[in-house]
Design a protein around this motif. Structure first.
Motif, short mmCIF file in Angstrom:
data_model
loop_
_atom_site.label_atom_id
_atom_site.label_comp_id
_atom_site.label_asym_id
_atom_site.label_seq_id
_atom_site.Cartn_x
_atom_site.Cartn_y
_atom_site.Cartn_z
N ILE A 106 54.91 70.47 -34.78
CA ILE A 106 53.70 69.67 -34.63
C ILE A 106 54.10 68.26 -34.21
N ALA A 107 53.16 67.56 -33.62
CA ALA A 107 53.38 66.18 -33.22
C ALA A 107 52.07 65.42 -33.33
N ASP A 108 52.19 64.13 -33.59
CA ASP A 108 51.02 63.26 -33.67
C ASP A 108 50.76 62.65 -32.29
N VAL A 109 49.49 62.69 -31.84
CA VAL A 109 49.16 62.18 -30.51
C VAL A 109 48.13 61.05 -30.57
N VAL B 161 47.11 66.25 -22.98
CA VAL B 161 48.34 65.65 -22.46
C VAL B 161 49.46 65.79 -23.49
N GLY B 162 49.17 65.48 -24.74
CA GLY B 162 50.19 65.49 -25.78
C GLY B 162 50.80 66.84 -26.04
N THR C 26 44.22 64.75 -34.35
CA THR C 26 45.31 64.01 -33.71
C THR C 26 46.64 64.76 -33.76
N VAL C 27 46.59 66.06 -34.07
CA VAL C 27 47.79 66.88 -34.18
C VAL C 27 47.82 67.94 -33.09
N GLU D 241 44.13 73.65 -37.33
CA GLU D 241 42.74 73.27 -37.51
C GLU D 241 42.64 72.18 -38.56
N GLN D 242 41.92 71.11 -38.20
CA GLN D 242 41.68 70.03 -39.15
C GLN D 242 40.68 70.50 -40.20
N LEU D 243 40.99 70.21 -41.46
CA LEU D 243 40.15 70.68 -42.56
C LEU D 243 38.82 69.93 -42.59
N GLY D 244 37.79 70.64 -42.97
CA GLY D 244 36.47 70.05 -43.12
C GLY D 244 35.73 70.77 -44.23
#
Length: 208
Positions: free
Chosen positions: A6-9, A46-47, A74-75, A94-97
């Motif tokens: 994973i990477a932060d973008v 892009v990221g 952002t991941v 998936e971002q948690l919600g």
């Protein structure tokens, strides 16, 4: 072996940074990013490609290496086979919600939906929902059909690791799973592959 990174973008949401890395993309990826409207979606597009290119260089992977990409928030995430063997690979982040029970009822198979309902707390139900979400999407992507494959046409039994207990006849191969979660990140991640050796560690890559 299949590994996941994973990477932060988040920095790519800044115009100057975005333009710098956008110029590094091949034309077809530039066109893909150009069609996106939201700044965050452009940053993800892009990221995630920059991440894949860095991994290709780092591990000496060929253009036809088995890999898959995903992004949320952002991941960005990449899963790839680093041995050069021809396997199927899918990944999802998936971002948690909040709990989206109606989605589970409509799209998951009956057994999965009942497993979620059997949990007594909303926190546990929500956790299960997102686990199923990324596990199911990673399988759908590994088959190559993606969202064209109905999510209720296969069934996952939770475990460590989870197991695919029912699958479409057109995909008879043995599929394996690995789940990931980081305490410092509000995301769920999963990898599905026909390679039984999936790294238990989720790797972080600096791409900017």
């Amino acid at each position: 072996m299949v590994k996941a990174w994973i990477a932060d973008v988040s920095q790519l949401c800044e115009k100057r940074c975005y333009e710098k890395y956008y110029e590094m993309l091949p034309d077809f990826r530039k066109n893909k990013a150009d069609k996106l409207r939201l700044v965050q979606m452009k940053a993800q597009s892009v990221g995630v490609w920059i991440l894949w290119q860095k991994l290709r260089e780092k591990y000496g992977l060929s253009e036809d290496a088995a890999f898959n990409l995903s992004h949320s928030g952002t991941v960005v995430m990449c899963a790839a086979n680093i041995d050069g063997t021809r396997v199927k690979v899918g990944c999802d982040v998936e971002q948690l919600g909040g709990l989206r029970l109606k989605i589970a009822e409509k799209y998951f198979c009956r057994e999965e939906y009942r497993t979620i309902l059997d949990e007594h707390s909303e926190e546990k139900r929500t956790e299960l929902f997102y686990r199923y979400w990324v596990l199911k999407e990673s399988f759908m992507k590994a088959t190559g059909k993606g969202m064209a494959l109905p999510a209720d046409q296969f069934c996952i039994q939770m475990g460590d690791p989870p197991v695919l207990i029912r699958q479409p006849g057109e995909f008879p191969e043995k599929y394996y799973y690995r789940e990931y979660q980081r305490k410092d990140l509000p995301y769920r991640m999963a990898v599905c592959a026909t390679d039984g050796e999936i790294d238990t560690e989720l790797h972080t890559e600096l791409i900017l």
